[in-house]
Design a protein around this motif. Structure first.
Motif, PDB file in Angstrom:
ATOM      1  N   UNK A 197       0.865  -1.184   0.000  1.00  0.00           N
ATOM      2  CA  UNK A 197       0.000   0.000   0.000  1.00  0.00           C
ATOM      3  C   UNK A 197       0.901   1.233   0.000  1.00  0.00           C
ATOM      4  N   UNK A 198       1.261   1.697  -1.185  1.00  0.00           N
ATOM      5  CA  UNK A 198       2.197   2.810  -1.307  1.00  0.00           C
ATOM      6  C   UNK A 198       1.646   4.087  -0.685  1.00  0.00           C
ATOM      7  N   UNK A 199       0.342   4.306  -0.779  1.00  0.00           N
ATOM      8  CA  UNK A 199      -0.255   5.528  -0.236  1.00  0.00           C
ATOM      9  C   UNK A 199      -0.118   5.617   1.285  1.00  0.00           C
ATOM     10  N   UNK A 200       0.004   4.452   1.945  1.00  0.00           N
ATOM     11  CA  UNK A 200       0.045   4.435   3.406  1.00  0.00           C
ATOM     12  C   UNK A 200       1.470   4.565   3.938  1.00  0.00           C
ATOM     13  N   UNK A 201       2.430   4.798   3.067  1.00  0.00           N
ATOM     14  CA  UNK A 201       3.823   4.880   3.506  1.00  0.00           C
ATOM     15  C   UNK A 201       3.958   5.881   4.655  1.00  0.00           C
ATOM     16  N   UNK A 202       4.521   5.411   5.756  1.00  0.00           N
ATOM     17  CA  UNK A 202       4.772   6.275   6.905  1.00  0.00           C
ATOM     18  C   UNK A 202       3.684   6.331   7.945  1.00  0.00           C
ATOM     19  N   UNK A 203       2.495   5.764   7.658  1.00  0.00           N
ATOM     20  CA  UNK A 203       1.399   5.808   8.632  1.00  0.00           C
ATOM     21  C   UNK A 203       1.820   5.149   9.950  1.00  0.00           C
ATOM     22  N   UNK A 204       2.532   4.037   9.855  1.00  0.00           N
ATOM     23  CA  UNK A 204       2.896   3.282  11.053  1.00  0.00           C
ATOM     24  C   UNK A 204       3.887   4.024  11.947  1.00  0.00           C
ATOM     25  N   UNK A 205       4.655   4.949  11.372  1.00  0.00           N
ATOM     26  CA  UNK A 205       5.630   5.713  12.169  1.00  0.00           C
ATOM     27  C   UNK A 205       5.194   7.169  12.319  1.00  0.00           C
ATOM     28  N   UNK A 218      10.224  13.836   5.430  1.00  0.00           N
ATOM     29  CA  UNK A 218       9.212  13.077   6.140  1.00  0.00           C
ATOM     30  C   UNK A 218       9.009  11.703   5.510  1.00  0.00           C
ATOM     31  N   UNK A 219       8.664  10.733   6.346  1.00  0.00           N
ATOM     32  CA  UNK A 219       8.329   9.388   5.870  1.00  0.00           C
ATOM     33  C   UNK A 219       6.887   9.425   5.371  1.00  0.00           C
ATOM     34  N   UNK A 220       6.721   9.961   4.170  1.00  0.00           N
ATOM     35  CA  UNK A 220       5.397  10.194   3.605  1.00  0.00           C
ATOM     36  C   UNK A 220       5.490  10.110   2.088  1.00  0.00           C
ATOM     37  N   UNK A 221       4.427   9.620   1.438  1.00  0.00           N
ATOM     38  CA  UNK A 221       4.495   9.392  -0.002  1.00  0.00           C
ATOM     39  C   UNK A 221       4.852  10.666  -0.762  1.00  0.00           C
ATOM     40  N   UNK A 222       4.226  11.782  -0.445  1.00  0.00           N
ATOM     41  CA  UNK A 222       4.489  13.018  -1.174  1.00  0.00           C
ATOM     42  C   UNK A 222       5.948  13.439  -1.034  1.00  0.00           C
ATOM     43  N   UNK A 223       6.460  13.437   0.179  1.00  0.00           N
ATOM     44  CA  UNK A 223       7.845  13.847   0.409  1.00  0.00           C
ATOM     45  C   UNK A 223       8.830  12.897  -0.255  1.00  0.00           C
ATOM     46  N   UNK A 224       8.510  11.612  -0.209  1.00  0.00           N
ATOM     47  CA  UNK A 224       9.354  10.627  -0.886  1.00  0.00           C
ATOM     48  C   UNK A 224       9.383  10.896  -2.386  1.00  0.00           C
ATOM     49  N   UNK A 225       8.206  11.138  -2.977  1.00  0.00           N
ATOM     50  CA  UNK A 225       8.133  11.391  -4.422  1.00  0.00           C
ATOM     51  C   UNK A 225       8.887  12.664  -4.803  1.00  0.00           C
ATOM     52  N   UNK A 226       8.781  13.701  -3.967  1.00  0.00           N
ATOM     53  CA  UNK A 226       9.506  14.943  -4.249  1.00  0.00           C
ATOM     54  C   UNK A 226      11.005  14.682  -4.290  1.00  0.00           C
ATOM     55  N   UNK A 227      11.504  13.891  -3.346  1.00  0.00           N
ATOM     56  CA  UNK A 227      12.942  13.594  -3.308  1.00  0.00           C
ATOM     57  C   UNK A 227      13.353  12.701  -4.474  1.00  0.00           C
ATOM     58  N   UNK A 228      12.560  11.681  -4.772  1.00  0.00           N
ATOM     59  CA  UNK A 228      12.881  10.806  -5.903  1.00  0.00           C
ATOM     60  C   UNK A 228      12.880  11.583  -7.207  1.00  0.00           C
ATOM     61  N   UNK A 229      12.042  12.613  -7.293  1.00  0.00           N
ATOM     62  CA  UNK A 229      11.968  13.424  -8.498  1.00  0.00           C
ATOM     63  C   UNK A 229      13.224  14.214  -8.784  1.00  0.00           C
ATOM     64  N   UNK A 230      14.147  14.268  -7.826  1.00  0.00           N
ATOM     65  CA  UNK A 230      15.410  14.979  -8.027  1.00  0.00           C
ATOM     66  C   UNK A 230      16.490  14.118  -8.668  1.00  0.00           C
ATOM     67  N   UNK A 243      -6.499   7.305  -1.664  1.00  0.00           N
ATOM     68  CA  UNK A 243      -6.777   8.198  -0.540  1.00  0.00           C
ATOM     69  C   UNK A 243      -6.742   9.648  -1.021  1.00  0.00           C
ATOM     70  N   UNK A 244      -7.394  10.566  -0.285  1.00  0.00           N
ATOM     71  CA  UNK A 244      -7.392  11.977  -0.692  1.00  0.00           C
ATOM     72  C   UNK A 244      -5.997  12.573  -0.851  1.00  0.00           C
ATOM     73  N   UNK A 245      -5.026  12.140  -0.031  1.00  0.00           N
ATOM     74  CA  UNK A 245      -3.704  12.773  -0.132  1.00  0.00           C
ATOM     75  C   UNK A 245      -2.958  12.398  -1.408  1.00  0.00           C
ATOM     76  N   UNK A 246      -3.478  11.427  -2.165  1.00  0.00           N
ATOM     77  CA  UNK A 246      -2.869  11.113  -3.463  1.00  0.00           C
ATOM     78  C   UNK A 246      -3.002  12.324  -4.396  1.00  0.00           C
ATOM     79  N   UNK A 247      -4.028  13.134  -4.178  1.00  0.00           N
ATOM     80  CA  UNK A 247      -4.225  14.347  -4.989  1.00  0.00           C
ATOM     81  C   UNK A 247      -2.956  15.212  -5.020  1.00  0.00           C
ATOM     82  N   UNK A 248      -2.222  15.225  -3.906  1.00  0.00           N
ATOM     83  CA  UNK A 248      -1.054  16.100  -3.798  1.00  0.00           C
ATOM     84  C   UNK A 248       0.111  15.664  -4.679  1.00  0.00           C
TER      85      UNK A 248
END
Length: 451
Positions: A197-205, A218-230, A243-248
């Motif tokens: 569940x990629x969208x849930x990355x970081x929920x447990x921590x 942050x251990x969060x999908x958006x922040x991870x994607x921003x860093x990978x995009x570099x 989930x709604x946060x996928x919109x971001x």
């Protein structure tokens, strides 16, 4: 007695990309320990079979692979998702040496040490001399799977992943990004982000802040994607729940930082069936969000999977799914007949769907989806597409656009391009299309400059 200075291991990896990453990790440790990994049964001192146990057909494939390895070699260690069914494995193949479950890396390596003695210590460092910084990879050099978490917190009634792999455990974000950086530095041109569940990355921590290259992330999908995009590589997201946060994340795709591609397992559209499945999404809300995503990023490609014939699914429910599919215009879709899995709570649901009805609904679903796919691919004719080359054959090159993941999506065929090599990235004009694949021609330097 095995020559301890030259122990050899054979390896069979079955199942999904997450299991493939498990295999890579086991093989990396074995190489670090000095083992040779060999491609044939007869050369191996022991054979490891990493199994899949998700559905009955996958279990049978795993049992068949174990049987073949026993017949051809005789010394077989079993690991992976089917390890939960040790009784069935030993009942079918009592000759197996040892059985372990999914992601039990240390246990597997210890079992290999027992049955094929660890090579004697040598002066060189085996990690430096035998294993690249990226570890052993079972994919072609130009793409790699990047596993960001293990397990799942959902309790979908048709699924037994939590019992096989446990609850969600997110990898430290710094470790994930360090691995991604090593892969990019080694020439990997495409990273395929995978998890349950990629969208849930970081929920447990609780989205804990980690560090990468001296800065907080942050251990969060958006922040991870921003860093990978570099990293200047293609970044493709798999197994994303809507989930709604996928919109971001969609604006990152529109800006070209990560690929405009989402792999979302919608599974169905009927509210009644989704509720019975315990899926965390409402079909109507999802349609609205898909529309908004495409407004932000018109290039967005959506791939999904669906289940037909779930217990209690009526003709009305199924027609609702077909209508939803027409409105959603999913670019790529796989469909499976519901299959009872040992341990899944859906097995207890009333009103099972007859097998012949499942077959008929599967055929109708695929007829609709093939038409949608063909129509959407035809829209690409005349466009210029960035393409990564996977293979070169006698007729030319075979590659994928940024809208196609390896193994599961379509390809683009480019005639008279035998001078290319796997991993090359080129610009191609699409000249033809069918339900799944494209055909194209290479653009020459003058055309590219003119554009």
């Amino acid at each position: 007695m095995t020559d301890s200075s030259n122990s050899k291991v054979g390896f069979i990896s079955l199942g999904c990309p997450k299991a493939l990453v498990d295999s890579e990790r086991i093989l990396t440790q074995l190489k670090m320990d000095g083992y040779d990994v060999v491609p044939t049964y007869e050369d191996a001192d022991v054979v490891v079979v990493n199994t899949c146990g998700f559905i009955d057909s996958a279990k049978q494939e795993s049992l068949d692979a174990i049987g073949e390895a026993i017949k051809e070699n005789g010394k077989v260690i079993v690991t992976g998702c089917m390890g939960k069914d040790e009784e069935l494995i030993r009942e079918t193949h009592p000759e197996v040496l040892a059985v372990s479950g999914a992601a039990q890396y240390e246990q597997v390596v210890g079992q290999v040490h027992e049955w094929a003695p660890k090579p004697v210590a040598v002066e060189h460092n085996p990690f430096i001399d035998l294993v690249p910084d990226t570890g052993v990879k079972l994919t072609p050099r130009h793409y790699a799977y990047l596993k960001i978490s293990e397990g799942c917190n959902h309790r979908c009634t048709f699924c037994i992943i939590p019992s096989l792999r446990g609850d969600l455990v997110s990898r430290p974000v710094g470790d994930v990004l360090d691995e991604a950086q090593r892969l990019a530095d080694a020439g990997t041109r495409e990273l395929l982000v995978v998890s349950q569940d990629t969208s849930a990355y970081g929920v447990d921590v609780k989205y804990r802040t980690g560090f990468w290259q001296g800065r907080p992330v942050k251990t969060k999908m958006l922040d991870l994607c921003e860093a990978l995009g570099e990293l200047d590589v293609w970044v493709r997201l798999h197994y994303v729940y809507p989930y709604p946060h996928v919109d971001n994340v969609i604006p990152l795709m529109a800006e070209g930082k990560i690929l405009p591609y989402l792999d979302i397992p919608f599974q169905h559209a009927s509210p009644k069936v989704l509720k019975a499945m315990k899926r965390p999404a409402a079909a109507e809300n999802t349609l609205n969000r898909i529309k908004k995503w495409r407004e932000i990023c018109p290039e967005l490609t959506i791939r999904s999977t669906f289940i037909v014939g779930f217990p209690g699914e009526t003709e009305e429910d199924f027609q609702m799914l077909l209508d939803w599919l027409e409105e959603a215009q999913i670019d790529r879709a796989g469909c499976f007949k519901y299959s009872a899995v040992d341990g899944a709570t859906a097995n207890e649901l009333a009103d099972p769907v007859p097998e012949e009805v499942k077959e008929e609904r599967l055929a109708r679903f695929m007829e609709v989806q093939q038409r949608i796919s063909a129509e959407r691919l035809k829209l690409k004719i005349g466009t210029w597409q960035p393409v990564i080359i996977d293979e070169v054959v006698e007729e030319g090159a075979v590659g994928r656009t940024m809208h196609d993941a390896p193994e599961v999506d379509g390809q683009i065929f480019i005639d008279d391009a035998t001078h290319l090599s796997p991993g090359d990235q080129v610009l191609v004009e699409v000249i033809d299309a069918d339900e799944y694949d494209l055909w194209g021609r290479l653009l020459d330097a003058e055309e590219i400059m003119a554009e």
